[in-house]
Motif scaffolding. Sequence first.
Motif, PDB file in Angstrom:
ATOM      1  N   UNK A  70      31.306  41.864  34.069  1.00 58.57           N
ATOM      2  CA  UNK A  70      32.581  42.460  33.668  1.00 58.57           C
ATOM      3  C   UNK A  70      32.789  42.243  32.180  1.00 58.57           C
ATOM      4  N   UNK A  71      33.533  43.147  31.579  1.00 60.74           N
ATOM      5  CA  UNK A  71      33.921  43.012  30.183  1.00 60.74           C
ATOM      6  C   UNK A  71      35.375  42.573  30.161  1.00 60.74           C
ATOM      7  N   UNK A  72      35.656  41.510  29.414  1.00 63.63           N
ATOM      8  CA  UNK A  72      37.018  40.987  29.338  1.00 63.63           C
ATOM      9  C   UNK A  72      37.354  40.670  27.891  1.00 63.63           C
ATOM     10  N   UNK A  73      38.648  40.791  27.551  1.00 65.19           N
ATOM     11  CA  UNK A  73      39.109  40.470  26.210  1.00 65.19           C
ATOM     12  C   UNK A  73      40.367  39.617  26.277  1.00 65.19           C
ATOM     13  N   UNK A  74      40.684  39.028  25.147  1.00 63.37           N
ATOM     14  CA  UNK A  74      41.929  38.291  25.000  1.00 63.37           C
ATOM     15  C   UNK A  74      43.072  39.311  25.030  1.00 63.37           C
ATOM     16  N   UNK A 114      38.451  44.758  31.089  1.00 61.23           N
ATOM     17  CA  UNK A 114      38.495  46.105  30.523  1.00 61.23           C
ATOM     18  C   UNK A 114      37.489  46.941  31.299  1.00 61.23           C
ATOM     19  N   UNK A 115      37.968  47.984  31.965  1.00 57.08           N
ATOM     20  CA  UNK A 115      37.094  48.808  32.795  1.00 57.08           C
ATOM     21  C   UNK A 115      36.655  50.082  32.097  1.00 57.08           C
ATOM     22  N   UNK A 152      49.962  48.897  22.087  1.00 56.62           N
ATOM     23  CA  UNK A 152      50.483  50.055  22.822  1.00 56.62           C
ATOM     24  C   UNK A 152      49.973  51.340  22.177  1.00 56.62           C
ATOM     25  N   UNK A 153      49.523  52.268  23.023  1.00 57.21           N
ATOM     26  CA  UNK A 153      49.166  53.625  22.591  1.00 57.21           C
ATOM     27  C   UNK A 153      49.907  54.560  23.542  1.00 57.21           C
ATOM     28  N   UNK A 154      51.001  55.103  23.101  1.00 62.11           N
ATOM     29  CA  UNK A 154      51.811  55.941  23.988  1.00 62.11           C
ATOM     30  C   UNK A 154      52.219  55.140  25.208  1.00 62.11           C
ATOM     31  N   UNK A 155      51.837  55.627  26.392  1.00 62.14           N
ATOM     32  CA  UNK A 155      52.166  54.897  27.620  1.00 62.14           C
ATOM     33  C   UNK A 155      51.028  53.990  28.067  1.00 62.14           C
ATOM     34  N   UNK A 156      49.943  53.950  27.289  1.00 58.08           N
ATOM     35  CA  UNK A 156      48.786  53.142  27.659  1.00 58.08           C
ATOM     36  C   UNK A 156      48.550  51.986  26.701  1.00 58.08           C
ATOM     37  N   UNK A 157      47.350  51.465  26.745  1.00 60.66           N
ATOM     38  CA  UNK A 157      46.951  50.337  25.897  1.00 60.66           C
ATOM     39  C   UNK A 157      45.681  50.688  25.140  1.00 60.66           C
ATOM     40  N   UNK A 158      45.501  49.999  24.019  1.00 59.10           N
ATOM     41  CA  UNK A 158      44.304  50.185  23.217  1.00 59.10           C
ATOM     42  C   UNK A 158      43.972  48.925  22.461  1.00 59.10           C
ATOM     43  N   UNK A 159      42.849  48.965  21.762  1.00 55.79           N
ATOM     44  CA  UNK A 159      42.412  47.866  20.912  1.00 55.79           C
ATOM     45  C   UNK A 159      41.864  48.447  19.621  1.00 55.79           C
ATOM     46  N   UNK A 160      41.866  47.624  18.578  1.00 54.48           N
ATOM     47  CA  UNK A 160      41.228  48.005  17.331  1.00 54.48           C
ATOM     48  C   UNK A 160      39.793  47.488  17.375  1.00 54.48           C
ATOM     49  N   UNK A 201      41.034  51.133  29.386  1.00 54.73           N
ATOM     50  CA  UNK A 201      41.516  51.057  30.758  1.00 54.73           C
ATOM     51  C   UNK A 201      41.466  49.597  31.164  1.00 54.73           C
ATOM     52  N   UNK A 202      42.598  49.099  31.613  1.00 51.71           N
ATOM     53  CA  UNK A 202      42.728  47.675  31.929  1.00 51.71           C
ATOM     54  C   UNK A 202      42.545  47.445  33.423  1.00 51.71           C
ATOM     55  N   UNK A 203      41.786  46.392  33.727  1.00 58.44           N
ATOM     56  CA  UNK A 203      41.609  45.960  35.104  1.00 58.44           C
ATOM     57  C   UNK A 203      42.454  44.726  35.359  1.00 58.44           C
ATOM     58  N   UNK A 204      42.113  43.969  36.372  1.00 62.98           N
ATOM     59  CA  UNK A 204      42.895  42.772  36.713  1.00 62.98           C
ATOM     60  C   UNK A 204      42.654  41.634  35.719  1.00 62.98           C
ATOM     61  N   UNK A 205      43.574  40.673  35.694  1.00 69.36           N
ATOM     62  CA  UNK A 205      43.362  39.491  34.844  1.00 69.36           C
ATOM     63  C   UNK A 205      42.160  38.690  35.328  1.00 69.36           C
ATOM     64  N   UNK A 206      41.469  38.074  34.378  1.00 69.86           N
ATOM     65  CA  UNK A 206      40.356  37.167  34.679  1.00 69.86           C
ATOM     66  C   UNK A 206      40.663  35.847  33.981  1.00 69.86           C
ATOM     67  N   UNK A 207      41.370  34.974  34.645  1.00 64.71           N
ATOM     68  CA  UNK A 207      41.819  33.737  34.014  1.00 64.71           C
ATOM     69  C   UNK A 207      42.827  34.068  32.933  1.00 64.71           C
ATOM     70  N   UNK A 208      42.574  33.620  31.707  1.00 63.72           N
ATOM     71  CA  UNK A 208      43.478  33.934  30.603  1.00 63.72           C
ATOM     72  C   UNK A 208      43.016  35.165  29.815  1.00 63.72           C
ATOM     73  N   UNK A 209      42.047  35.890  30.354  1.00 64.80           N
ATOM     74  CA  UNK A 209      41.549  37.130  29.752  1.00 64.80           C
ATOM     75  C   UNK A 209      41.988  38.299  30.639  1.00 64.80           C
TER      76      UNK A 209
END
Length: 91
Positions: free
Chosen positions: A20-24, A62-63, A30-38, A51-59
């Motif tokens: 799985x890919x996970x980020x902090x 990202x799907x 916020x991007x409109x009604x969704x989420x994004x990253x730089x 596209x965000x998936x479930x939490x993985x601990x404190x991360x």
Amino acid sequence: MSAKVAFLSREVKKDEERSRTAINPKALVAIGSGKGVFVVKGKKVLLTAVTIGPPLGDMVEITGGVAAGDKVVINPPKALKNNDRIKVTES
């Protein structure tokens, strides 16, 4: 680079064996009604929808939108915009 290790007290389920890919979550904006990253591309940043998936601990998982190995900006300043030039420092 860092790694987190957890020792399980039970058997791993089949659906938990995939990578799985996970980020902090502090990297999310916020991007409109969704989420994004730089995403860092050379000396610039590209605002990328994710596209965000479930939490993985404190991360957060990202799907879609970024891949393992992509560098993202954590705690991006509010003034940071798509295609802005940046200076990358290694710590």
